[in-house]
Design a protein around this motif. Structure first.
Motif, PDB file in Angstrom:
ATOM      1  N   ALA A 101       0.825  -1.203   0.000  1.00  0.00           N
ATOM      2  CA  ALA A 101       0.000   0.000   0.000  1.00  0.00           C
ATOM      3  C   ALA A 101       0.864   1.259   0.000  1.00  0.00           C
ATOM      4  O   ALA A 101       0.545   2.248  -0.681  1.00  0.00           O
ATOM      5  CB  ALA A 101      -0.923  -0.002   1.217  1.00  0.00           C
ATOM      6  N   THR A 102       1.959   1.240   0.735  1.00  0.00           N
ATOM      7  CA  THR A 102       2.848   2.407   0.789  1.00  0.00           C
ATOM      8  C   THR A 102       3.478   2.672  -0.566  1.00  0.00           C
ATOM      9  O   THR A 102       3.557   3.826  -1.014  1.00  0.00           O
ATOM     10  CB  THR A 102       3.955   2.178   1.844  1.00  0.00           C
ATOM     11  OG1 THR A 102       3.356   2.012   3.124  1.00  0.00           O
ATOM     12  CG2 THR A 102       4.908   3.362   1.892  1.00  0.00           C
ATOM     13  N   GLN A 103       3.945   1.631  -1.213  1.00  0.00           N
ATOM     14  CA  GLN A 103       4.536   1.790  -2.546  1.00  0.00           C
ATOM     15  C   GLN A 103       3.498   2.291  -3.548  1.00  0.00           C
ATOM     16  O   GLN A 103       3.796   3.147  -4.394  1.00  0.00           O
ATOM     17  CB  GLN A 103       5.139   0.465  -3.015  1.00  0.00           C
ATOM     18  CG  GLN A 103       6.358   0.028  -2.214  1.00  0.00           C
ATOM     19  CD  GLN A 103       6.877  -1.336  -2.634  1.00  0.00           C
ATOM     20  OE1 GLN A 103       6.172  -2.118  -3.294  1.00  0.00           O
ATOM     21  NE2 GLN A 103       8.109  -1.639  -2.244  1.00  0.00           N
ATOM     22  N   ALA A 104       2.272   1.768  -3.435  1.00  0.00           N
ATOM     23  CA  ALA A 104       1.206   2.218  -4.336  1.00  0.00           C
ATOM     24  C   ALA A 104       0.879   3.688  -4.085  1.00  0.00           C
ATOM     25  O   ALA A 104       0.626   4.456  -5.024  1.00  0.00           O
ATOM     26  CB  ALA A 104      -0.037   1.352  -4.138  1.00  0.00           C
ATOM     27  N   LEU A 105       0.887   4.104  -2.814  1.00  0.00           N
ATOM     28  CA  LEU A 105       0.614   5.510  -2.490  1.00  0.00           C
ATOM     29  C   LEU A 105       1.681   6.416  -3.093  1.00  0.00           C
ATOM     30  O   LEU A 105       1.355   7.492  -3.622  1.00  0.00           O
ATOM     31  CB  LEU A 105       0.577   5.690  -0.969  1.00  0.00           C
ATOM     32  CG  LEU A 105       0.320   7.115  -0.472  1.00  0.00           C
ATOM     33  CD1 LEU A 105      -1.060   7.594  -0.924  1.00  0.00           C
ATOM     34  CD2 LEU A 105       0.425   7.195   1.047  1.00  0.00           C
ATOM     35  N   CYS A 106       2.928   5.995  -3.039  1.00  0.00           N
ATOM     36  CA  CYS A 106       4.006   6.788  -3.641  1.00  0.00           C
ATOM     37  C   CYS A 106       3.781   6.969  -5.139  1.00  0.00           C
ATOM     38  O   CYS A 106       3.985   8.060  -5.689  1.00  0.00           O
ATOM     39  CB  CYS A 106       5.357   6.124  -3.390  1.00  0.00           C
ATOM     40  SG  CYS A 106       5.889   6.133  -1.663  1.00  0.00           S
TER      41      CYS A 106
ATOM     42  N   THR B 179       0.659  14.325  -9.053  1.00  0.00           N
ATOM     43  CA  THR B 179       1.569  15.450  -8.742  1.00  0.00           C
ATOM     44  C   THR B 179       1.324  15.999  -7.336  1.00  0.00           C
ATOM     45  O   THR B 179       1.252  17.211  -7.112  1.00  0.00           O
ATOM     46  CB  THR B 179       1.431  16.588  -9.776  1.00  0.00           C
ATOM     47  OG1 THR B 179       0.098  17.124  -9.727  1.00  0.00           O
ATOM     48  CG2 THR B 179       1.749  16.109 -11.175  1.00  0.00           C
ATOM     49  N   LEU B 180       1.198  15.084  -6.380  1.00  0.00           N
ATOM     50  CA  LEU B 180       1.043  15.452  -4.980  1.00  0.00           C
ATOM     51  C   LEU B 180       2.400  15.383  -4.279  1.00  0.00           C
ATOM     52  O   LEU B 180       3.308  14.680  -4.735  1.00  0.00           O
ATOM     53  CB  LEU B 180       0.062  14.502  -4.281  1.00  0.00           C
ATOM     54  CG  LEU B 180      -1.408  14.645  -4.688  1.00  0.00           C
ATOM     55  CD1 LEU B 180      -2.240  13.513  -4.092  1.00  0.00           C
ATOM     56  CD2 LEU B 180      -1.959  15.986  -4.247  1.00  0.00           C
ATOM     57  N   PRO B 181       2.561  16.075  -3.171  1.00  0.00           N
ATOM     58  CA  PRO B 181       3.838  16.019  -2.440  1.00  0.00           C
ATOM     59  C   PRO B 181       4.159  14.595  -1.996  1.00  0.00           C
ATOM     60  O   PRO B 181       3.261  13.812  -1.652  1.00  0.00           O
ATOM     61  CB  PRO B 181       3.598  16.930  -1.230  1.00  0.00           C
ATOM     62  CG  PRO B 181       2.488  17.833  -1.645  1.00  0.00           C
ATOM     63  CD  PRO B 181       1.621  17.028  -2.557  1.00  0.00           C
ATOM     64  N   ASP B 182       5.434  14.264  -2.018  1.00  0.00           N
ATOM     65  CA  ASP B 182       5.894  12.931  -1.607  1.00  0.00           C
ATOM     66  C   ASP B 182       5.965  12.899  -0.081  1.00  0.00           C
ATOM     67  O   ASP B 182       7.049  12.911   0.506  1.00  0.00           O
ATOM     68  CB  ASP B 182       7.263  12.635  -2.230  1.00  0.00           C
ATOM     69  CG  ASP B 182       7.786  11.267  -1.836  1.00  0.00           C
ATOM     70  OD1 ASP B 182       6.969  10.437  -1.396  1.00  0.00           O
ATOM     71  OD2 ASP B 182       9.008  11.041  -1.939  1.00  0.00           O
ATOM     72  N   HIS B 183       4.792  12.850   0.545  1.00  0.00           N
ATOM     73  CA  HIS B 183       4.711  12.889   1.997  1.00  0.00           C
ATOM     74  C   HIS B 183       4.162  11.576   2.542  1.00  0.00           C
ATOM     75  O   HIS B 183       3.233  10.996   1.988  1.00  0.00           O
ATOM     76  CB  HIS B 183       3.805  14.035   2.470  1.00  0.00           C
ATOM     77  CG  HIS B 183       4.396  15.382   2.245  1.00  0.00           C
ATOM     78  ND1 HIS B 183       3.644  16.549   2.238  1.00  0.00           N
ATOM     79  CD2 HIS B 183       5.681  15.766   2.014  1.00  0.00           C
ATOM     80  CE1 HIS B 183       4.437  17.582   2.018  1.00  0.00           C
ATOM     81  NE2 HIS B 183       5.663  17.141   1.876  1.00  0.00           N
TER      82      HIS B 183
END
Length: 339
Positions: A190-195, A202-206
């Motif tokens: 899920a974390t990798q997919a969110l990235c 084009t959202l911040p990489d947060h």
């Protein structure tokens, strides 16, 4: 370096440090644990004597105290001293941090405070003690010691804020947001997919921020970050190659929850600013209590016509709780400012 950076004495025996010293100064002999322990103890004695001399020239001081528990479940009490020196600079010094295996009764806490201040020669100079709102330390300062008892206002404000979070609708939203963030923190997929969704949109990489029970401000941080990443999170939950349908149904927040989170951000931001301002160590924050409280009660906590009922109830609960927790003289002073 060991003292300043709070390094373990075993640092002296680390292979990397020994190689560094051999390269920088081959003829230098790194001291052993015993030698370094003696040097640290001497440094403590020298610093303690300097502080004792400084305190001997001061006529009035205040102290703060707080109890805490280490990861090893050992209880400690820390006492800090605050005073203004001859150059009109405010100084702070930690007088002691000691284990307290005995029961934390009001009598025992009072004796600990009395003994510590007496050992530093300031027992008769203490004008007030700032502490949390626990009944035992409050009783110790009110009934057993000859100085003013001053409950920490930042802690008082935190208790009022937490009363608002106990409201069932708000608690439900916080729990849902926490569950959602926890899913991303525990799922590599899920974390990798969110990235990837962040890149696509084009959202911040947060990274999502999790709520910490001991820091209410983290609820504001959690809401703020979730709202920033809302559509990236939604894209991950709707991707069946990443999130199963059953998980998506459990994790996805209702539109009403997102609306409440967005409406709560301004008031939570104001409460966070107030807490931060009253937790500073470089200035005298007691003079800020009345104006900060008056501003919260008149500007940030009254209900707004356009906001939802849940947010209005949260504001009302915090406002009532804050007024209830103020001392009578504090409440009257705030009332005069408001009027």
């Amino acid at each position: 370096m060991i003292v300043k950076d709070m390094l373990p004495i075993s640092f002296l025996e680390g292979g990397g440090f020994l190689e560094l010293m051999a390269s920088v100064e081959p003829d230098y002999r790194v001291p052993g644990r015993t030698t370094m322990t003696k040097r640290i103890e001497k440094l403590y004695k020298d610093k303690a004597e300097d502080l004792r001399r400084s305190l001997s020239t001061i006529s009035k001081v205040s102290i703060t105290t707080d109890g805490w528990t280490a990861l090893t479940t050992e209880s400690y009490v820390t006492i800090t001293c605050h005073y203004i020196d001859s150059e009109w600079e405010m100084k702070s010094a930690v007088l002691q941090t000691r284990a307290t295996p005995e029961r934390h009764t009001a009598e025992n806490l009072a004796e600990g405070l009395r003994s510590a201040t007496e050992s530093w020669g300031i027992l008769e100079k203490v004008t007030a003690c700032v502490h949390d709102n626990a009944s035992n330390v409050t009783l110790a300062n009110n009934e057993y010691l000859d100085w003013d008892s001053s409950p920490c206002y930042a802690h008082t404000l935190q208790l009022a804020i937490n009363d608002g979070f106990k409201l069932k609708p708000i608690h439900h939203i916080v729990a849902g947001a926490r569950r959602l963030v926890s899913h991303f923190h525990h799922s590599t997929v899920a974390t990798q997919a969110l990235c990837q969704k962040q890149v696509d949109q084009t959202l911040p990489d947060h990274r999502l921020i999790q709520y910490c029970r001991t820091r209410w401000n983290s609820i504001y941080d959690m809401f703020d970050r979730l709202l920033e990443q809302r559509w990236a999170v939604a894209a991950v939950l709707s991707d069946r190659s990443v999130t199963t349908l059953s998980d998506a149904r459990t994790l996805d927040l209702a539109d009403d929850s997102w609306i409440v989170m967005e409406e709560m951000l301004p008031v939570l931001r104001s409460l966070k600013c107030a807490t931060t301002a009253l937790c500073g160590e470089s200035g005298v924050s007691s003079s800020m209590i009345y104006p900060v409280t008056a501003t919260l009660l008149t500007k940030h906590l009254p209900a707004a016509p356009e906001e939802s009922k849940k947010v209005a109830e949260y504001k009302q609960t915090v406002s009532v709780s804050l007024k209830r927790r103020l001392k009578p003289d504090e409440e009257s002073s705030v009332h005069r400012i408001v009027s």
